[in-house]
Design a protein around this motif. Structure first.
Motif, mmCIF file in Angstrom:
data_model
loop_
_atom_site.group_PDB
_atom_site.id
_atom_site.type_symbol
_atom_site.label_atom_id
_atom_site.label_comp_id
_atom_site.label_asym_id
_atom_site.label_seq_id
_atom_site.Cartn_x
_atom_site.Cartn_y
_atom_site.Cartn_z
ATOM 1 N N CYS A 81 0.830 -1.211 0.000
ATOM 2 C CA CYS A 81 0.000 0.000 0.000
ATOM 3 C C CYS A 81 0.861 1.256 0.000
ATOM 4 O O CYS A 81 0.574 2.224 -0.724
ATOM 5 N N TYR A 82 1.920 1.244 0.798
ATOM 6 C CA TYR A 82 2.796 2.417 0.846
ATOM 7 C C TYR A 82 3.491 2.639 -0.497
ATOM 8 O O TYR A 82 3.519 3.773 -1.017
ATOM 9 N N SER A 110 -1.452 6.439 2.612
ATOM 10 C CA SER A 110 -1.647 5.011 2.883
ATOM 11 C C SER A 110 -1.843 4.741 4.365
ATOM 12 O O SER A 110 -2.658 3.896 4.762
ATOM 13 N N LEU A 114 -5.204 2.865 5.949
ATOM 14 C CA LEU A 114 -5.090 1.654 6.762
ATOM 15 C C LEU A 114 -5.423 1.928 8.223
ATOM 16 O O LEU A 114 -6.020 1.079 8.906
#
Length: 204
Positions: A81-82, A110, A114
């Motif tokens: 995700c990052y 991100s 999250l």
């Protein structure tokens, strides 16, 4: 008329061939870039997460395999995700991969997503700051260590090549092109001398 159509077809095919050939290097370089910036970090994070699961204090409660798989999946998801957010920001801003502002914005975004899924609004704030700080620090360290790593890997490969090189007294030698050419010339010279000597012996 037929010759005109043939000329048009040849010109269209010749104009389309360079474009297709120019697309292949760009696509290969793009795939290499995503491999280096997305897939490899995600894979390494998954491996690191699996190793962290082996050392977790919860391994006796949940089982070693389950906790290792959980840690590996979480590390890979977070890193993926990052890296995806960072590359999205980079493409949107049109900057290079060395711009650390992309890391900060990607980490903030991100982490907020999250963190929102994990702990609501408070989690979004906490995770966004943490992801931005950690991601930017890691990218900064990689940028600083990359030249030293290239120098070290080059020296190691050079030493390995020197170590694998056979000594001069070895009966088995790996010859380069110049050595092979010199050896072939010597063999031809020796063959000419031997054939000349045999002819002289026959005449005598």
């Amino acid at each position: 008329m037929a010759s005109t159509e043939k000329t048009l077809e040849e010109s269209s095919s010749s104009s389309s061939s360079p474009s297709s050939s120019s697309l292949s290097p760009s696509s290969s370089s793009s795939s290499e870039f995503w491999k280096e910036r997305f897939f490899i970090p995600t894979l390494l994070a998954g491996i690191a997460g699996g190793g962290a699961g082996l050392l977790s204090k919860y391994r006796k409660v949940h089982g070693l395999a389950n906790i290792s798989a959980t840690y590996a999946a979480n590390f890979a998801i977070v890193t993926g995700c990052y890296c995806g957010a960072r590359e999205f920001v980079r493409r949107t801003r049109g900057t290079g991969p060395d711009d650390l502002l992309n890391s900060a914005i990607g980490g903030f975004g991100s982490g907020a997503i999250l963190g929102r899924l994990q702990g609501g609004q408070a989690g979004a704030v906490r995770y966004s700051v943490m992801f931005a700080a950690v991601g930017t620090s890691v990218d900064f360290a990689i940028l600083k260590l990359k030249p030293a790593w290239k120098t070290y890997s080059g020296s190691v490969s050079q030493k390995s090549n020197e170590w694998l090189k056979l000594p001069e007294w070895s009966p088995i030698q790996v010859l380069d092109e110049e050595a092979l050419a010199a050896k072939k010339a010597r063999e031809q010279k020796l063959y000419g001398q031997s054939s000349l000597g045999s002819l002289n012996s026959k005449e005598s």
